[in-house]
Structures are given as C-alpha cells and as structure tokens.
Motif scaffolding. Structure first.
Motif, PDB file in Angstrom:
ATOM      1  N   UNK A 198      11.947 -56.977  -8.774  1.00 54.06           N
ATOM      2  CA  UNK A 198      12.306 -57.950  -7.749  1.00 54.06           C
ATOM      3  C   UNK A 198      11.347 -57.779  -6.583  1.00 54.06           C
ATOM      4  N   UNK A 199      10.650 -58.848  -6.212  1.00 59.39           N
ATOM      5  CA  UNK A 199       9.708 -58.806  -5.089  1.00 59.39           C
ATOM      6  C   UNK A 199       9.978 -59.983  -4.160  1.00 59.39           C
ATOM      7  N   UNK A 200       9.870 -59.726  -2.872  1.00 59.08           N
ATOM      8  CA  UNK A 200      10.046 -60.762  -1.867  1.00 59.08           C
ATOM      9  C   UNK A 200       9.058 -60.539  -0.721  1.00 59.08           C
ATOM     10  N   UNK A 201       8.759 -61.614  -0.009  1.00 57.23           N
ATOM     11  CA  UNK A 201       7.898 -61.565   1.168  1.00 57.23           C
ATOM     12  C   UNK A 201       8.769 -61.748   2.410  1.00 57.23           C
ATOM     13  N   UNK A 202       8.519 -60.908   3.413  1.00 59.15           N
ATOM     14  CA  UNK A 202       9.242 -60.976   4.674  1.00 59.15           C
ATOM     15  C   UNK A 202       8.231 -61.006   5.815  1.00 59.15           C
ATOM     16  N   UNK A 203       8.684 -61.385   6.982  1.00 59.22           N
ATOM     17  CA  UNK A 203       7.835 -61.361   8.169  1.00 59.22           C
ATOM     18  C   UNK A 203       8.696 -60.970   9.365  1.00 59.22           C
ATOM     19  N   UNK A 204       8.161 -60.127  10.237  1.00 59.52           N
ATOM     20  CA  UNK A 204       8.867 -59.757  11.465  1.00 59.52           C
ATOM     21  C   UNK A 204       8.486 -60.782  12.529  1.00 59.52           C
ATOM     22  N   UNK A 205       9.442 -61.612  12.874  1.00 58.76           N
ATOM     23  CA  UNK A 205       9.181 -62.726  13.786  1.00 58.76           C
ATOM     24  C   UNK A 205       9.061 -64.023  13.017  1.00 58.76           C
ATOM     25  N   UNK A 206       8.310 -64.958  13.558  1.00 57.74           N
ATOM     26  CA  UNK A 206       8.126 -66.260  12.938  1.00 57.74           C
ATOM     27  C   UNK A 206       6.819 -66.298  12.144  1.00 57.74           C
ATOM     28  N   UNK A 207       6.836 -66.789  10.918  1.00 56.67           N
ATOM     29  CA  UNK A 207       5.592 -66.880  10.151  1.00 56.67           C
ATOM     30  C   UNK A 207       4.683 -67.958  10.721  1.00 56.67           C
ATOM     31  N   UNK A 208       3.380 -67.702  10.699  1.00 49.98           N
ATOM     32  CA  UNK A 208       2.443 -68.715  11.179  1.00 49.98           C
ATOM     33  C   UNK A 208       2.266 -69.801  10.110  1.00 49.98           C
ATOM     34  N   UNK A 209       1.532 -70.838  10.460  1.00 51.00           N
ATOM     35  CA  UNK A 209       1.374 -71.995   9.580  1.00 51.00           C
ATOM     36  C   UNK A 209       0.713 -71.617   8.260  1.00 51.00           C
ATOM     37  N   UNK A 210      -0.267 -70.707   8.299  1.00 50.69           N
ATOM     38  CA  UNK A 210      -0.970 -70.295   7.084  1.00 50.69           C
ATOM     39  C   UNK A 210       0.001 -69.678   6.079  1.00 50.69           C
ATOM     40  N   UNK A 211       0.877 -68.809   6.558  1.00 50.68           N
ATOM     41  CA  UNK A 211       1.819 -68.130   5.667  1.00 50.68           C
ATOM     42  C   UNK A 211       2.891 -69.096   5.187  1.00 50.68           C
ATOM     43  N   UNK A 212       3.377 -69.957   6.022  1.00 46.75           N
ATOM     44  CA  UNK A 212       4.397 -70.923   5.599  1.00 46.75           C
ATOM     45  C   UNK A 212       3.885 -71.813   4.467  1.00 46.75           C
ATOM     46  N   UNK A 213       2.657 -72.311   4.609  1.00 46.01           N
ATOM     47  CA  UNK A 213       2.093 -73.173   3.573  1.00 46.01           C
ATOM     48  C   UNK A 213       1.874 -72.408   2.268  1.00 46.01           C
ATOM     49  N   UNK A 214       1.354 -71.187   2.387  1.00 48.79           N
ATOM     50  CA  UNK A 214       1.099 -70.389   1.186  1.00 48.79           C
ATOM     51  C   UNK A 214       2.411 -70.030   0.490  1.00 48.79           C
ATOM     52  N   UNK A 215       3.439 -69.745   1.268  1.00 45.11           N
ATOM     53  CA  UNK A 215       4.713 -69.359   0.650  1.00 45.11           C
ATOM     54  C   UNK A 215       5.362 -70.553  -0.048  1.00 45.11           C
ATOM     55  N   UNK A 216       5.237 -71.727   0.543  1.00 48.84           N
ATOM     56  CA  UNK A 216       5.746 -72.927  -0.133  1.00 48.84           C
ATOM     57  C   UNK A 216       5.048 -73.112  -1.473  1.00 48.84           C
ATOM     58  N   UNK A 217       3.754 -72.810  -1.521  1.00 50.07           N
ATOM     59  CA  UNK A 217       3.001 -72.940  -2.768  1.00 50.07           C
ATOM     60  C   UNK A 217       3.408 -71.888  -3.789  1.00 50.07           C
ATOM     61  N   UNK A 218       3.679 -70.649  -3.333  1.00 47.40           N
ATOM     62  CA  UNK A 218       4.056 -69.605  -4.284  1.00 47.40           C
ATOM     63  C   UNK A 218       5.432 -69.892  -4.879  1.00 47.40           C
ATOM     64  N   UNK A 219       6.324 -70.499  -4.093  1.00 44.74           N
ATOM     65  CA  UNK A 219       7.617 -70.904  -4.633  1.00 44.74           C
ATOM     66  C   UNK A 219       7.445 -72.011  -5.677  1.00 44.74           C
ATOM     67  N   UNK A 220       6.550 -72.929  -5.404  1.00 38.56           N
ATOM     68  CA  UNK A 220       6.283 -74.009  -6.357  1.00 38.56           C
ATOM     69  C   UNK A 220       5.713 -73.444  -7.656  1.00 38.56           C
ATOM     70  N   UNK A 221       4.837 -72.442  -7.531  1.00 44.82           N
ATOM     71  CA  UNK A 221       4.244 -71.822  -8.726  1.00 44.82           C
ATOM     72  C   UNK A 221       5.306 -71.104  -9.550  1.00 44.82           C
ATOM     73  N   UNK A 222       6.215 -70.412  -8.868  1.00 47.17           N
ATOM     74  CA  UNK A 222       7.284 -69.708  -9.575  1.00 47.17           C
ATOM     75  C   UNK A 222       8.205 -70.690 -10.289  1.00 47.17           C
ATOM     76  N   UNK A 223       8.497 -71.800  -9.649  1.00 48.01           N
ATOM     77  CA  UNK A 223       9.365 -72.805 -10.268  1.00 48.01           C
ATOM     78  C   UNK A 223       8.681 -73.473 -11.465  1.00 48.01           C
ATOM     79  N   UNK A 224       7.381 -73.692 -11.362  1.00 51.08           N
ATOM     80  CA  UNK A 224       6.633 -74.264 -12.487  1.00 51.08           C
ATOM     81  C   UNK A 224       6.640 -73.309 -13.673  1.00 51.08           C
ATOM     82  N   UNK A 225       6.510 -72.009 -13.384  1.00 56.28           N
ATOM     83  CA  UNK A 225       6.547 -71.009 -14.451  1.00 56.28           C
ATOM     84  C   UNK A 225       7.920 -70.970 -15.114  1.00 56.28           C
ATOM     85  N   UNK A 226       8.967 -71.037 -14.303  1.00 56.65           N
ATOM     86  CA  UNK A 226      10.326 -70.969 -14.837  1.00 56.65           C
ATOM     87  C   UNK A 226      10.579 -72.081 -15.859  1.00 56.65           C
TER      88      UNK A 226
END
Length: 399
Positions: free
Chosen positions: A270-298
C-alpha cells in the motif's frame, strides 16, 4: 488472537492441494521429483514455504517433493529440524556438524564442521529415492559452492536435471480461497497502518520515529514482518529505514509505502502520497494523472488480459499528460514480496482469476518530482477487487 496457530496458518487440506498441483505439473514435465530451494529473504523463500508451511528466516534450506513417497525437508541443523518436525510435522533431516548439537528424535548423515547443508547430503537422499529426473525450483537461491557441488553429484549419478522454477510460479500465481483469506487480513492491517501514519506524521517529527511506531502497530496486529520505503522533502528521495534521518518540514512531499507480511505470511503493498500543507499546482496535476493511470490499469485486471496490457494502459495515460514512468508500475505478490508477473511492456503472462497484482504507477514531472500510489488487487472473474481500500486522495497534513 492476532497471530495464527501452526494449524491455522495453512490447513493440511490446503497443503495437500498444493502438493497434488505440483505433482500434476511434475508429471507433465516428466520429473520424478522437484528440489525446492529457499533462503531468508523477502523474495527468495516463498516457494519453500508454499510447499512446507515453514518460514525460512535465514540461510539456505531445501525441500524434496517426489512423485511417489514421503517428501524430505533438509534443515540446516537440529534446532531448526526439531521445530519443523514437532510443529509442522515435516519429515525433516539435518547434517550432523560438531558435537553437542544432536537430539535423539531424528538424525541423518555425517559431515565435517560446517554451517551449511553439504550438497553430498542432499544428493545422497535424491539417489536413495531412485530419482532419475529432477526439477530445480529456485536454483538462484543456492550458494555457488552448493550448486556446483550438487551438479557434480547429480551428473556423476546420471540424474537428469533442469530449472523448473517457472512451473511452480505458475501454480503459485493463482491464490486459493484459503490464501485469499490471509491476503485480505494483511490488506486490512496495511490500511489501518496508513490511517495511523496520517495521525503521526507532522512538522518536527523524525521519519525513523514515525515508522518505528507504524512497525510496532503492524506487528501488534499480527504481521510477521514489515518492509518500508520512506521519502520526504521537496523532491523526495526514496530510501530505507537505515536512512530515515529527516525531520518533517512544512511543504514536504511524502511517500508512505508499507509492504507487511501478515499473520499468514502473505505480503501486501500500500503506497500513498501526502503533503504537509497545500500541494502546489505541479503536484496536483501530476497526482490527478497518477490516479487516472491507476484507474486505467484496474480496468485491465480481468482474466484473459495480459500483463503488458496493464502496462500499456498506464503508459498511455502518462504519455497523454506528458509524464515519465519512474519505475516499473507493478508486479505480483504473495508469500514473496516480489513475484511474477511483472507489469511491463514485454511480459505476456495471461491474467487469471485468483492472481494478486500490485499496481503502483509512479509519475515524474518535468522538474523531476514524483507522485506515487500503490494498491493490491485480487483478480476475480468479474474484474479486479481492490483490497487496499484506504482513500486514494492526495492527503494534506496540517503544517
């Protein structure tokens, strides 16, 4: 009771099923027997445990499963053999090496003072059983001197042998209903550990101290062992517990990755990404993409698809959004932390109902930062069952 009894770990009926499946495969390959090797490593002892229910924690040991007759477990020395005999009812034998180490329950063989099982000791039993053709499952787990010595002995006796690891992997890849129950227990523990981690991590805390608490929690919940990778910072560097030196700071991007072996010995990731504070725009966009990739794999985790189909689905999402995959995006798991099939462009293994697959896409941004997620899935006839049910959301920790 958190930890299972010996009998509860694997039932005699399940062990018999495994032996019968292995013998059927041996017959198809014209093997009179297989010799299974294992050593105390997260990815080198699963086959040995699969056929014996014995958790090989260190050094090399071996198991001989013949088509006919009683199997033989080659234990390193008397203390280990006693446990295997008394608790697991194995036909365990060991070489005599040195004085004062014998008990009267069962001994076999003689040898010079050594800390290893001599190849001649194993070869003698193979010859005694009248074996003419032998499959070697896990020869890569043998030390060089044992392997060379065993090959010399088998050649001298005219015994044919070849590597048969893939044969046993094919059997192990499909988890029985009994195995699936143990796997679900481990998944539940991993999810609880992540919830605890979210409450422990914070500014001023040391990585090592936080993961020490998570380790203790997982063991209290029945885990045999825990493996972690640890990363934090603006551009997290994934490392292990001996390098968990950082103090968490505001703005840190954090990877949580736990791979415990649960109360039945089955691994889960089990792996997850966390951030202390608010994530910047770069991380938010990348994380949305990694979720999409995981869902495509599923969606690809269905019987009849291939491992490369899962990889291609992940790669297509990464390409669409302009990200690079920073490691292979998944693999099998079970009694070993890393098992086939690997999720890669070149792996054509067909997926089957009962397989445990870890999907962990990890995307790298143009600036070199990473986001990550990993979940464990059991493939069912109806599709993929996600066992690690913890929230997939990018976790924000109050600074």
């Amino acid at each position: 009771m958190l930890l299972p009894s010996v009998d509860e770990r694997i039932t005699p009926q399940e062990l018999k099923r495994r032996h019968n499946a292995a013998r059927a495969a041996m017959a198809a390959h014209n093997y009179d027997a297989i010799l299974v090797s294992g050593q105390g490593d997260q990815s080198s002892k699963g086959s040995l445990r699969y056929l014996t229910n014995w958790n090989q924690i260190q050094f090399e040991e071996y198991f001989l499963l013949p088509q006919k007759g009683e199997p033989v477990y080659f234990s390193r020395y008397v203390n280990r053999a006693n446990v295997a005999i008394k608790l697991h009812k194995l036909n365990a034998i060991y070489p005599v090496f040195g004085s004062g180490l014998q008990e009267g329950i069962k001994t076999a063989g003689t040898g010079s003072l050594t800390s290893k099982i001599p190849p001649s000791f194993v070869a003698a039993k193979i010859k005694e059983a009248g074996i003419g053709s032998l499959g070697l499952c896990g020869p890569e787990n043998m030390s060089g001197d044992f392997y060379v010595g065993l090959m010399e002995q088998l050649n001298a006796a005219g015994i044919k042998f070849e590597t048969a690891s893939e044969m046993l992997y094919q059997i192990r890849m499909v988890k029985s209903p009994e195995e699936q129950r143990w796997i679900r227990k481990t998944a539940s523990i991993a999810c609880k550990a992540f919830e605890a981690f979210k409450g422990l991590v914070g500014v001023g805390k040391q990585e090592h101290a936080v993961f020490a608490e998570i380790d203790a929690l997982q063991q209290k919940m029945g885990c045999e062992s825990s493996f972690f990778t640890i990363a934090s910072g603006y551009e997290p560097l994934q490392k292990y517990r001996d390098l968990a030196y950082r103090i968490y700071e505001p703005g840190d991007l954090i990877f949580f990755n736990t791979e415990p072996a649960g109360p039945g010995g089955y691994y889960i990731q089990l792996s997850r990404t966390l951030v202390i504070g608010k994530p910047d725009d770069e991380i938010q966009k990348a994380y949305a993409a990694v979720l999409e990739a995981a869902e495509a794999a599923e969606k690809m985790l269905v019987p009849g698809k291939r491992s490369c189909d899962v990889f291609n689905a992940i790669q297509a999402v990464a390409d669409k959004h302009g990200y690079k995959l920073s490691q292979h995006p998944g693999h099998g798991q079970g009694l070993d932390m890393f098992e086939p099939p690997i999720i890669s462009a070149y792996e054509t293994q067909e997926l089957k109902s009962g397989m445990l697959i870890i999907v962990h896409p990890r995307l790298r941004t143009a600036s070199g930062r990473n986001v990550w997620i990993a979940d464990a899935y059991l493939i069912q006839e109806s599709g993929a069952e996600r066992l690690t049910t913890a929230s997939k959301a990018l976790t924000e920790i109050e600074p």
